[in-house]
Design a protein around this motif. Sequence first.
Motif, PDB file in Angstrom:
ATOM      1  N   LYS A 280     -10.951  -1.121   1.309  1.00 30.69           N
ATOM      2  CA  LYS A 280      -9.481  -1.111   1.355  1.00 30.69           C
ATOM      3  C   LYS A 280      -8.898  -2.314   0.615  1.00 30.69           C
ATOM      4  O   LYS A 280      -8.054  -2.151  -0.282  1.00 30.69           O
ATOM      5  N   TYR A 281      -9.348  -3.509   0.979  1.00 28.50           N
ATOM      6  CA  TYR A 281      -8.762  -4.709   0.375  1.00 28.50           C
ATOM      7  C   TYR A 281      -9.138  -4.826  -1.098  1.00 28.50           C
ATOM      8  O   TYR A 281      -8.332  -5.273  -1.910  1.00 28.50           O
TER       9      TYR A 281
ATOM     10  N   GLU B  10     -15.277  -0.349   5.642  1.00 29.32           N
ATOM     11  CA  GLU B  10     -14.022   0.353   5.351  1.00 29.32           C
ATOM     12  C   GLU B  10     -12.938  -0.614   4.897  1.00 29.32           C
ATOM     13  O   GLU B  10     -12.189  -0.339   3.954  1.00 29.32           O
ATOM     14  N   ASN B  11     -12.856  -1.787   5.548  1.00 26.54           N
ATOM     15  CA  ASN B  11     -11.858  -2.776   5.167  1.00 26.54           C
ATOM     16  C   ASN B  11     -12.206  -3.442   3.836  1.00 26.54           C
ATOM     17  O   ASN B  11     -11.312  -3.834   3.074  1.00 26.54           O
TER      18      ASN B  11
ATOM     19  N   GLU C 274      -2.922   8.389  -0.993  1.00 21.93           N
ATOM     20  CA  GLU C 274      -4.032   7.616  -1.550  1.00 21.93           C
ATOM     21  C   GLU C 274      -3.601   6.957  -2.861  1.00 21.93           C
ATOM     22  O   GLU C 274      -2.644   7.391  -3.504  1.00 21.93           O
TER      23      GLU C 274
ATOM     24  N   GLU D  32       0.767   4.199  -3.037  1.00 19.53           N
ATOM     25  CA  GLU D  32       0.050   5.447  -2.789  1.00 19.53           C
ATOM     26  C   GLU D  32       0.862   6.667  -3.236  1.00 19.53           C
ATOM     27  O   GLU D  32       2.092   6.683  -3.172  1.00 19.53           O
TER      28      GLU D  32
ATOM     29  N   SER E   2      -9.716  -2.338  -3.187  1.00 21.01           N
ATOM     30  CA  SER E   2      -8.938  -1.348  -3.941  1.00 21.01           C
ATOM     31  C   SER E   2      -7.505  -1.819  -4.137  1.00 21.01           C
ATOM     32  O   SER E   2      -6.938  -1.676  -5.229  1.00 21.01           O
TER      33      SER E   2
ATOM     34  N   ARG F  37       0.834  -1.212   0.000  1.00 20.98           N
ATOM     35  CA  ARG F  37       0.000   0.000   0.000  1.00 20.98           C
ATOM     36  C   ARG F  37       0.860   1.249   0.000  1.00 20.98           C
ATOM     37  O   ARG F  37       0.603   2.197  -0.773  1.00 20.98           O
TER      38      ARG F  37
END
Length: 585
Positions: free
Chosen positions: A233-234, A229-230, A185, A181, A236, A177
């Motif tokens: 996240k995963y 939210e997770n 982001e 980013e 993406s 990540r």
Amino acid sequence: MKLIVNRSILIGAALTLGLSLSTDAFHFVTQPRPTATSLYMGMSRKARREQERLDQKMEKKNKKFRDTLENETSEDNPEDNPQQGVAMVNTNPEPDEVFGDDRPDISQFVLDPETKMKKLIPGKFVMDPISRKPVELHADPVARLAQMFPGVTKDVRQQHRLNFPDIEVPDIIEKFRAACEVNGELPKFPSVSQKGIDFVAANYDLLGRRFTRTLTRLKMRSAWLKEKENIVKYRSLLHHYYLIDNYLHAPFRQISVDAENRLGPNFGNLDVASYVGKEIYERTAAYIVLKGMQCTWEKKLRDANLIEQLDGERNPDNWYTTLAIGDPRRFQPQTDTIWELKDCSAICARSIEMVKAFVKDPNLYDGLPAELRFLEDALSVKGGAALRKYMVEEFCPKEGITPESLREGMRRLMQQIHQLSNDPYMDIWQVISKLHKAMCVGTDDAKCPYEPYINNPSKDSPGYFQTYTFNSDPNGLVAFMDESLGEAQKVEVPQKQESTPQAVDNPFESIDKLQESLEIFVEEFGQSPDDRGVQIMSAEGAEYIPPKERALNRPHDLGWYEDLLKLWDSDPKGAYGEVPAGKII
């Protein structure tokens, strides 16, 4: 728009190939190839008639192919005349045969005006997923090899290389990540960061399918736990990984397609030097295609032999085994699939001869990446201990590499092959996977931090999520099949009949009639029976509880998977529409 060759990837690949000849793994933008053995699902009756005409055309070609095989196998040893080979008949037509000259440069989805469904028109070239244009290979053969096997410089590798096997999965995800980013982001799809590309190129043998499976399980676990939210996240991170993966390996896919196009029309021709190509990248791709073909037909031969044995003593126990092995397309009417023992034996023998002819020619075989030459040598070594001894005491000293670098190269090659289409490359991937497992016995490479996430069904697993049973139409197919639970011993097995490639005991013969009935229903009522059934069930509030033999103590209708699909449907990255070009930041 030309593909700008990533300088750091080229330099890194040159250093890697020069030192250890390691290769990176490849995840491709695949081009599905239409076949003459489809189930016609989603086709209008007009389209189906067109497909049936194509089936008949392919069957005529296939009959000619079988006649040629019989003539070849009845004559003298073909090695006496290398120019004499089996004429290749394409039983799976190329897109050119179906779509003609109207094919786009890259694959596109178009709306069928008759069925109102999207269908894929295969493109002529592999797409660069960032520029959204056909991938362009470098004119210099050395640079083209570097595109085929991307790597990184020593400094970049030292910066990004993961410390396996001691590193934990959360740390792997966090490092990925952080590398991807930009300003806190992920870049907007389909743009990527240069740092993210370097990270994936440096660690692809440690990422690949195990990494994507882990991210997928964590995404499913988050959906079960209602952690939105997770989930985002995963999901993406997973999409971003696939994007970088496709970018790095589109050149390999294009070179592989080119090799297939050269070898396909020359199947059976033992003068392999006349058509495989002279450059190192051409010979490398040609060997992979030839070896993959050999492994596939060896598997088909084993299946055909087993089918013939089981067919002679058919009973309720082995009948289902017969259905589960071999190519299921043999059950289709007027099939052009080659599956009988005689044909598979002849083609397998010729495939082996082609690989031997390639290996015996030093101008073709010498200079291939060390992983491929070790693969060829290792398949003749009996036993795991003898294999490891040969690797440590003979092969690695001769090549001037370490066993660690060879194992890394085999992992990268294994990932590489896995990203090709299952047919015909899954069999060679399984061979390489077993070989790598034997090479790693007693070393740290045998350890894997992903194992607790992807191969542990216990509720204590960090990748565990609760599965459940769904609601089904009480009058639907699922309920009908549930009624047969516990009665498998009463199944009536069809008696053996004389079969031909066009007339096989066919458990799916009613599918064509079912499809025709569905088409008539849609034309008359404007909706499918399934859609109408869902509406009726919803209106009456009906609930179907599956039998305990299938439920296996799982809860019923938790709903978290449906919630996950709703997020997917609203995500533009999952749509089939136009995607603007991205950039490397």
